[in-house]
Structures are given as structure tokens and as C-alpha cells.
Design an enzyme around this catalytic site. Sequence first.
Site, short mmCIF file in Angstrom:
data_model
loop_
_atom_site.label_atom_id
_atom_site.label_comp_id
_atom_site.label_asym_id
_atom_site.label_seq_id
_atom_site.Cartn_x
_atom_site.Cartn_y
_atom_site.Cartn_z
N SER A 242 0.83 -1.22 0.00
CA SER A 242 0.00 0.00 0.00
C SER A 242 0.86 1.26 0.00
O SER A 242 0.58 2.21 -0.76
CB SER A 242 -0.96 0.00 1.19
N HIS A 272 -2.25 -8.87 1.98
CA HIS A 272 -1.84 -7.64 2.69
C HIS A 272 -2.91 -7.36 3.74
O HIS A 272 -3.10 -8.14 4.66
CB HIS A 272 -1.65 -6.55 1.63
N HIS A 318 5.55 -13.47 7.69
CA HIS A 318 5.73 -12.08 7.26
C HIS A 318 6.85 -12.02 6.23
O HIS A 318 7.80 -12.80 6.31
CB HIS A 318 6.08 -11.17 8.44
N ARG A 327 3.57 -5.62 17.37
CA ARG A 327 2.20 -5.07 17.33
C ARG A 327 1.20 -6.14 17.74
O ARG A 327 0.15 -5.84 18.30
CB ARG A 327 1.90 -4.55 15.92
N ASP A 373 -2.05 -9.19 12.28
CA ASP A 373 -3.42 -9.58 11.96
C ASP A 373 -3.93 -10.77 12.76
O ASP A 373 -5.13 -11.05 12.76
CB ASP A 373 -3.54 -9.90 10.47
N1 HAX Z 1 0.95 -20.84 6.76
C1 HAX Z 1 1.42 -21.86 6.02
N2 HAX Z 1 2.48 -21.76 5.19
C2 HAX Z 1 3.12 -20.59 5.16
C3 HAX Z 1 2.70 -19.47 5.93
C4 HAX Z 1 1.57 -19.62 6.75
N3 HAX Z 1 1.07 -18.62 7.46
N4 HAX Z 1 3.52 -18.42 5.68
C5 HAX Z 1 4.42 -18.85 4.78
N5 HAX Z 1 4.17 -20.14 4.45
C6 HAX Z 1 4.86 -20.95 3.43
C7 HAX Z 1 4.69 -20.26 2.07
O1 HAX Z 1 3.50 -20.68 1.42
C8 HAX Z 1 5.91 -20.71 1.32
O2 HAX Z 1 5.66 -22.00 0.82
P1 HAX Z 1 6.02 -22.35 -0.73
O3 HAX Z 1 7.51 -22.21 -0.80
O4 HAX Z 1 5.52 -23.75 -0.90
O5 HAX Z 1 5.30 -21.35 -1.57
C9 HAX Z 1 6.96 -20.82 2.42
O6 HAX Z 1 6.26 -20.87 3.66
C10 HAX Z 1 7.92 -19.67 2.45
O7 HAX Z 1 7.19 -18.48 2.56
P2 HAX Z 1 7.81 -17.23 3.33
O8 HAX Z 1 9.03 -16.77 2.56
O9 HAX Z 1 7.98 -17.57 4.76
O10 HAX Z 1 6.64 -16.17 3.26
P3 HAX Z 1 6.44 -15.06 2.14
O11 HAX Z 1 7.38 -13.94 2.43
O12 HAX Z 1 6.44 -15.64 0.78
O13 HAX Z 1 4.95 -14.57 2.44
C11 HAX Z 1 3.15 -13.83 3.76
C12 HAX Z 1 4.66 -13.78 3.56
C13 HAX Z 1 2.76 -12.86 4.87
C14 HAX Z 1 2.45 -13.35 2.47
C15 HAX Z 1 2.76 -15.28 4.11
O14 HAX Z 1 3.42 -15.66 5.30
C16 HAX Z 1 1.25 -15.42 4.27
O15 HAX Z 1 0.53 -15.51 3.25
N6 HAX Z 1 0.74 -15.47 5.54
C17 HAX Z 1 -0.66 -15.61 5.77
C18 HAX Z 1 -1.41 -14.36 5.36
C19 HAX Z 1 -1.10 -13.20 6.30
O16 HAX Z 1 -1.08 -13.33 7.52
N7 HAX Z 1 -0.88 -12.01 5.70
C20 HAX Z 1 -0.69 -10.79 6.47
C21 HAX Z 1 0.75 -10.31 6.48
C22 HAX Z 1 0.89 -9.05 7.27
C23 HAX Z 1 0.49 -7.88 6.45
O17 HAX Z 1 1.13 -7.45 5.50
N8 HAX Z 1 -0.64 -7.30 6.74
O18 HAX Z 1 -1.05 -6.28 6.01
#
Ligand code: HAX
Length: 442
Positions: A242, A272, A318, A327, A373
Site C-alpha cells: 500500500s 496484505h 511475514h 504489534r 493480523d
Molecule cells: N501458513 C502456512 N504456510 C506458510 C505461511 C503460513 N502462514 N507463511 C508462509 N508459508 C509458506 C509459504 O507458502 C511458502 O511455501 P512455498 O515455498 O511452498 O510457496 C513458504 O512458507 C515460504 O514463505 P515465506 O518466505 O515464509 O513467506 P512469504 O514472504 O512468501 O509470504 C506472507 C509472507 C505474509 C504473504 C505469508 O506468510 C502469508 O501468506 N501469511 C498468511 C497471510 C497473512 O497473515 N498475511 C498478512 C501479512 C501481514 C500484512 O502485511 N498485513 O497487512
Amino acid sequence: MKIIEERIAAQLPLWRERVNHLRGKSGDFKVCDVTVSQIYSGIRGVQIQVSDISYVDPKEGIRIRGFTIDELMQELPKARDTKNPMAGGLYFLLLTGDLPSQAEAMAVEEEWQHRCLIPTYVFNSIRRMPPDTHPMTLLSMGIMALQRESVFARKYAEGANKQDHWRFYLEDAMNLTAKLPGLAAFIYNLRYQDGIYIPPNPDLDWGANFGYMIDRLKDPDYYDLCRLFFFLHSDHEGANVSAHTSHLVSSALSDVYLSCSAGINGLAGPLHGLANQECLKWLLDIRDQFNGYPTQPQLEQYLRSLLANGEMIPGYGHAVLRITDPRFTAQLNFAHENIKDDPLIDLVEMVYNTLPPLLMEKGKVNNPWPNVDAINGALQYHYGVTQFDFYTVLFGISRILGITAHIVWARALLKPIERPKSLTTDMLEAMVTQNEKANGVN
Ligand code: HAX
């Protein structure tokens, strides 16, 4: 707003000189190289922006103007008899970099009170939308509709000097932020409370006023939760979806309203800001599946089965952080202090105690800890704000505090239009082949 404008104006010569010196002396210095996998994975970790407003340290969490969340909880001015910082003081800090006195924080609050009225045509444009429109769409539309009021757009058309653009951005930023609690309350009341209208209360600060305008009159704890929520979500450095979207759009000299509306659209994505609604939905699903709440062993078994199915657990992980988000901790502390006997909050804590080791066992998750979150929806739910498709709106009105501070400073530092370069797959393959030949790789 005069005090803030003067503070920024006083700092500007030094900042501009610092940036010019850096660019002049070290313009060719490489900060980092970009790899093929970074290009294909969301330019992750590529340092493409400078923000002196906040920085997310992977091991420490957010620092706003150099201060941690804990330090700011102590240092920022509070409304009388409350524990959580007033948004007015926080905004002063975000914009000027100076910790405000109580009087300075109150000056921002008073300025917001003077600017908070929202033109009727904005409400009417929202009223005309179908009733099942997502509240984030309504928020983005409301901000867009307000664009007609942009001081910058008018001054630009009149030929304003580039050196002064930031002053009009600041004016727009004060006007927009003043209206956000009222705009969000209007959307909430329209969608969930038969369109009741409660005007802002001049005796309440910005954060508490939102609680007041959605009719949480009997719950002063909820006012304090609003203050905490708006403080914690206000900024998370300059390169998240954002903030970066708004920065990019404003680099084309699109005004504060156009830029913030664009940022809000990014925040509406499930990876996000929408994660907070997903997270509460996920907790309530657990409750429904167990016809109540699971025991710890039942929860562990359930989480294992989700992970075995490759499911993503909302509220965990994250892109930058590698610790429990401070937070999250601040909100958990709020729950410990103010909430007794809420099984949903207990479930949040049980997941926190159970899930991280299971995510670690998977081996590939870079951050097994909760982000902001993982709890905020459950807190809103406790106080009766149960409509979880609204939660990202709360996030949005808070995040615009940080976003506007960034774009005011981008104009103040005369940052140019942002225009990176794309290339084709053919080009990329040719570059790789050429490099391999040069290094004697077959
Ligand atoms: N549950 C299960 N598996 C997870 C996970 C979770 N919460 N978080 C990461 N992983 C997995 C990913 O799918 C990835 O697997 P693949 O290699 O098979 O694709 C692996 O772990 C490595 O991912 P990562 O490098 O640790 O995480 P990213 O940086 O790619 O993604 C995210 C970060 C926040 C997008 C991700 O952890 C996620 O989607 N979490 C759940 C959604 C969430 O809570 N989003 C809010 C984030 C905070 C924010 O910005 N708020 O606005």
C-alpha cells in the site's frame, strides 16, 4: 497546519543538502544487485526506496522515526485517563520526526476537528452503491470522491512552484486524515446499522471519535482499543504494497486523494490488509468445526492436518519480520489487561502457543510467528464489531497516516516520477548466456 509546516520547512534545507550530497558524491555506489529470482519473486529484498519515517527491522519490528512500539507506547502523549497514544501526537511525529509535547499533539487533534466535515456528495456517491459492495471499495471510492477538494490539484493548475508542492500535499493530508474516522463510521453505519448518523464529538480525540460515531458509547475500553489499533497500524516502512503504491502514484504528482485511494486498493488484497478479516474468519471456523472451542491437543491435531494439506494459516508469517510482531504483542497485552473470559481471545493465544513449532517443522516457512493480523479481528469481535469484512477499513484509515507522511516528504525532497524498467524473457536469457560464456560455463 502551521506548526507542522514550519517544522518541516526548517528541516528541509538540511535534508535536501544531505540527499544532494549523497547523490553527487556517491551516485554510482551500488546498494545491491538484483538477481533473476528476485525479479521473478516480487523484487523481494531489493532496496529500492529510502524512508526516514519508519523502518521494519526483521529482528526488532517496526521503528517509527527511530522509536520502537514499546518506546512510543511510553513516550507519545495520551488523552486524559487513557493508556494508548493519541493519533494527533503520532501524526506529528510521523510528519516532523519530533516527539510531540501534549500541546502539540492536541494542536493536531484540534486541527482535525476543524477539518473533519465531509461533503454530502461523498456520502451520496457511497449510498448509491449496491449494498453488498465490499467496505474497502466504499472507502477507496469515498477518498476518490473527496479528490474534488484537493488543494494541491487546484494550486498545480494555477502554476504552483515545484518547491512548494509539499505544502499543498500537507494541506490535503491534514484535510483527508481529519475526515477518515467520519468516512469509515459512515460506511460502517450504512452497511450494518441502518444508516444511523452520529456527528463527531468535539470532546474526543481522533481515534476515540471513530468508536463514538459507530455508537460504541458505553464502552470506553473500546475507545482505547481504537487508539491502540490506529497507532499500531499507522506505518510499516515505505516499500510494502500500500505504501509503495501510493508513493508510485504520487510520484506522477497525482494528489494525496488519488494516491491514497490507490494505496487502499493494494491494502484490500488478501496477502496484505485483507488478512485481518481472513484471520478472524479462520478462528471462527475452528470454533464452528469443534462446536465450541478445541482443547490444546485437539487444536494441535487440527493444525497439523491443515498444514499437511498445504493450507496457509492467516495471521502467521511475514515478508520481512522474523519475530513475533511487537504489534501482536501490544494487542495481546491489551487483551490481558482489559478482557476476561473471552474464549475467542483464549483461542488466539492457544494458536500462538501451538502453531509456531509446527510451522518450523515444515522447514520452509521463513517466519513462523504471528503478525499484527493474528489478533486484531478477535479484539474487534469482542467489542461487538463483528462484521469482519469491515476490519481492513480500520487498517486503512490508520495506514493513511503513514502513507500521507511518506508522500508529503517525497514531494518535499523533490523526488522525481518513479519509472523502473522491464525487459523481456529473451533479453534475460541472452544476458544469462552471455555471462555464462564470459565465465567459461558450458
Ligand atoms: N501458513 C502456512 N504456510 C506458510 C505461511 C503460513 N502462514 N507463511 C508462509 N508459508 C509458506 C509459504 O507458502 C511458502 O511455501 P512455498 O515455498 O511452498 O510457496 C513458504 O512458507 C515460504 O514463505 P515465506 O518466505 O515464509 O513467506 P512469504 O514472504 O512468501 O509470504 C506472507 C509472507 C505474509 C504473504 C505469508 O506468510 C502469508 O501468506 N501469511 C498468511 C497471510 C497473512 O497473515 N498475511 C498478512 C501479512 C501481514 C500484512 O502485511 N498485513 O497487512
